[in-house]
Motif scaffolding. Sequence first.
Motif, PDB file in Angstrom:
ATOM      1  N   MET A   1      20.305  44.868 -61.325  1.00 20.76           N
ATOM      2  CA  MET A   1      19.550  45.830 -60.307  1.00 20.76           C
ATOM      3  C   MET A   1      18.328  45.800 -60.902  1.00 20.76           C
ATOM      4  N   GLY A   2      17.603  44.872 -61.919  1.00 21.44           N
ATOM      5  CA  GLY A   2      16.300  44.764 -62.326  1.00 21.44           C
ATOM      6  C   GLY A   2      15.634  43.540 -61.842  1.00 21.44           C
ATOM      7  N   PRO A   3      14.451  43.309 -62.241  1.00 20.46           N
ATOM      8  CA  PRO A   3      13.734  42.203 -61.619  1.00 20.46           C
ATOM      9  C   PRO A   3      14.456  40.767 -61.845  1.00 20.46           C
ATOM     10  N   ASN A   4      14.214  40.016 -60.906  1.00 17.45           N
ATOM     11  CA  ASN A   4      14.602  38.677 -60.988  1.00 17.45           C
ATOM     12  C   ASN A   4      13.638  37.839 -61.775  1.00 17.45           C
ATOM     13  N   LEU A   5      13.951  37.300 -62.875  1.00 17.67           N
ATOM     14  CA  LEU A   5      12.832  36.687 -63.787  1.00 17.67           C
ATOM     15  C   LEU A   5      12.139  35.402 -63.178  1.00 17.67           C
ATOM     16  N   ARG A   6      12.699  35.071 -62.043  1.00 19.90           N
ATOM     17  CA  ARG A   6      12.099  33.764 -61.280  1.00 19.90           C
ATOM     18  C   ARG A   6      11.571  34.398 -59.980  1.00 19.90           C
ATOM     19  N   ALA A   7      11.580  35.722 -59.633  1.00 21.68           N
ATOM     20  CA  ALA A   7      10.908  36.128 -58.377  1.00 21.68           C
ATOM     21  C   ALA A   7       9.383  35.968 -58.486  1.00 21.68           C
ATOM     22  N   ILE A   8       8.860  35.726 -57.454  1.00 16.77           N
ATOM     23  CA  ILE A   8       7.419  35.600 -57.110  1.00 16.77           C
ATOM     24  C   ILE A   8       6.659  36.929 -57.469  1.00 16.77           C
ATOM     25  N   SER A   9       5.659  37.274 -58.066  1.00 11.87           N
ATOM     26  CA  SER A   9       5.015  38.496 -58.237  1.00 11.87           C
ATOM     27  C   SER A   9       3.513  38.294 -57.937  1.00 11.87           C
ATOM     28  N   TYR A  10       2.670  39.275 -57.902  1.00  9.38           N
ATOM     29  CA  TYR A  10       1.218  39.407 -57.586  1.00  9.38           C
ATOM     30  C   TYR A  10       0.578  39.834 -58.796  1.00  9.38           C
ATOM     31  N   VAL A  11      -0.316  39.015 -59.407  1.00  9.30           N
ATOM     32  CA  VAL A  11      -1.131  39.565 -60.551  1.00  9.30           C
ATOM     33  C   VAL A  11      -2.681  39.092 -60.121  1.00  9.30           C
ATOM     34  N   PHE A 119       5.446  43.563 -58.331  1.00  6.70           N
ATOM     35  CA  PHE A 119       6.677  42.745 -58.399  1.00  6.70           C
ATOM     36  C   PHE A 119       7.832  43.308 -57.587  1.00  6.70           C
ATOM     37  N   MET A 120       8.625  42.746 -57.310  1.00  2.00           N
ATOM     38  CA  MET A 120       9.887  43.166 -56.595  1.00  2.00           C
ATOM     39  C   MET A 120      11.194  42.563 -57.344  1.00  2.00           C
ATOM     40  N   TRP A 121      12.324  43.446 -56.911  1.00  4.27           N
ATOM     41  CA  TRP A 121      13.772  43.037 -57.149  1.00  4.27           C
ATOM     42  C   TRP A 121      14.557  43.166 -55.896  1.00  4.27           C
ATOM     43  N   LYS A 122      15.698  42.856 -55.985  1.00  7.70           N
ATOM     44  CA  LYS A 122      16.646  42.977 -55.076  1.00  7.70           C
ATOM     45  C   LYS A 122      17.281  44.453 -55.341  1.00  7.70           C
ATOM     46  N   PHE A 123      17.157  45.125 -54.131  1.00  4.97           N
ATOM     47  CA  PHE A 123      17.770  46.537 -54.280  1.00  4.97           C
ATOM     48  C   PHE A 123      19.100  46.702 -53.958  1.00  4.97           C
ATOM     49  N   GLU A 124      20.221  47.084 -54.883  1.00  6.39           N
ATOM     50  CA  GLU A 124      21.468  47.125 -54.432  1.00  6.39           C
ATOM     51  C   GLU A 124      21.898  48.587 -54.471  1.00  6.39           C
ATOM     52  N   GLY A 125      21.204  49.490 -54.844  1.00  4.08           N
ATOM     53  CA  GLY A 125      21.667  51.062 -54.967  1.00  4.08           C
ATOM     54  C   GLY A 125      22.590  51.187 -55.899  1.00  4.08           C
TER      55      GLY A 125
END
Length: 175
Positions: A1-11, A119-125
């Motif tokens: 449920m945490g950040p995807n280490l390959r996800a695209i983020s904004y910095v 940054f984003m991560w998939k939310f699964e609840g």
Amino acid sequence: MGPNLRAISYVNGRFAAGPAACISILDRGFLLGDALFETVRVLDGRALFLREHIRRLRSSASHVGIALPLKEKDFQQILSDLQRRNRMPNAGARIVVSRGQYNGSIAPAPNAKPTIVVFMWKFEGYPQQFYENGVDVVVAREPSFSPAVNGVRVKSVNYLNNILAYGQAAKKGAH
């Protein structure tokens, strides 16, 4: 449920994937905990309560003297871009704003340029059994914030008290 280490983020105005999305080791948020945050729930491509989150972020920033250069519409655009780039219509998103670069002194530089990260991560609840059966909880020995240090007016990135409380709960087998 945490950040995807390959996800695209904004910095700081740029989009980058995974480890390429970096801040400086001299960032005051990293070195001194001199940063604020908001966590936004994204549901079916819509950032829920974004206006309220940005209002609270702006209030926190004003309270601690950080100039927030982006407006609500800018954050909305960043979140939309991240949803599209990461293909995450249902996500958690974290907005972090630090005071910027460390200048060798604990005193902030008068014209410091804030660091902005989203940054984003998939939310699964939570698992369905949590809703059906509940969870065990404990009361932490120490409060999660000190009213002497800004009370609850500022959402600071300093979560050490919360981390310690979580450890206490885990040792007792509680959620």
